[in-house]
Scaffold this motif. Sequence first.
Motif, short mmCIF file in Angstrom:
data_model
loop_
_atom_site.label_atom_id
_atom_site.label_comp_id
_atom_site.label_asym_id
_atom_site.label_seq_id
_atom_site.Cartn_x
_atom_site.Cartn_y
_atom_site.Cartn_z
N GLY A 1 -45.92 30.88 33.33
CA GLY A 1 -46.04 30.36 31.99
C GLY A 1 -45.92 31.48 30.98
N ARG A 2 -46.15 31.18 29.74
CA ARG A 2 -46.09 32.20 28.70
C ARG A 2 -47.20 33.23 28.89
N LEU A 3 -48.34 32.77 29.33
CA LEU A 3 -49.45 33.67 29.62
C LEU A 3 -49.65 33.73 31.12
N SER A 4 -49.59 34.93 31.66
CA SER A 4 -49.79 35.08 33.10
C SER A 4 -50.40 36.45 33.39
N PHE A 5 -51.06 36.54 34.52
CA PHE A 5 -51.75 37.77 34.92
C PHE A 5 -51.19 38.29 36.23
N THR A 6 -51.04 39.60 36.31
CA THR A 6 -50.68 40.23 37.58
C THR A 6 -51.94 40.41 38.42
N GLY A 7 -51.74 40.80 39.68
CA GLY A 7 -52.88 41.08 40.53
C GLY A 7 -53.73 42.21 39.99
N SER A 8 -53.10 43.21 39.40
CA SER A 8 -53.81 44.33 38.82
C SER A 8 -54.72 43.89 37.67
N VAL B 1 -67.14 29.10 37.75
CA VAL B 1 -66.03 28.14 37.71
C VAL B 1 -64.93 28.60 36.75
N PHE B 2 -65.34 29.30 35.68
CA PHE B 2 -64.36 29.75 34.69
C PHE B 2 -63.43 30.83 35.23
N SER B 3 -63.80 31.44 36.35
CA SER B 3 -62.91 32.43 36.97
C SER B 3 -61.63 31.79 37.48
N LEU B 4 -61.67 30.47 37.68
CA LEU B 4 -60.48 29.77 38.16
C LEU B 4 -59.38 29.74 37.10
N ILE B 5 -59.73 30.00 35.85
CA ILE B 5 -58.72 30.02 34.78
C ILE B 5 -57.80 31.22 34.93
N PRO B 6 -58.32 32.47 34.96
CA PRO B 6 -57.40 33.60 35.18
C PRO B 6 -56.73 33.55 36.55
#
Length: 251
Positions: free
Chosen positions: A8-15, A208-213
Amino acid sequence: MKKSYTLGRLSFTGSTLKWIAILTMLLDHIGAFLIEPYLSTYGIGLGSAFTANGPLTTSPYSLLFQVDLILRLIGRLSFPIFAFLLVEGFLHTSNLKKYISQIGIFALISEIPFDLASAGVYLETSHQNIYFTLFIGLLCITFFDRVDKTNDSKWIILLLALFFSELLHVDYSIIGIMSIFIFYYFHDHILLRNSLNALIFLLNFTAVFSLIPIQLYNGRRGKQNKKLFYIFYPAHLIVLYFIRITFFSFF
């Protein structure tokens, strides 16, 4: 086991996920290993929040208590992210034996710093550090993955992992192992994976909010510094311990 990622437009790498987990863990440990021992000397604990005349309304230490509560709630985000990244590492590592040995070695290395930070002693057996949880979880999914999928006896592996997590009193215990297993077994079933993890972390509701990132993970490793990520855990525990004995008179 394959995984398809939708960017998506916002995404996170493993790092990025690792840094989120590390920073939230640090906040949690500041509360657990610095603020709470200090408050306990005045008879104030987290349970005080649920009393009619708790520190939130009557104690001169109410502000510090509230800071501790906020830090601990934020800190609940860290473990599910670590569990998720452990499974990603398992699925994508080119050297599984090395990966397992690294987790195991740092479990041993981290135990004295953990005991110093949490209890002020060099060896305390009633509670083991989070690396032991990750190590048992990693062994569990490794052996489970190698057993014939049609062999129902493979579930004994999960039961043994749950048993040893409870026997050794590792951090997060049964819940931690179950989270790791859920991220592994339902890896490609995102809705079910997230729902089950949300269910087991219900008592630690902010987890539960950790599921967002985690949901925003884009499948890319990002810029990695493995040594830093491994060393940070025992190193920050030692620093917290020295801050504790230098600026507070707990021991």
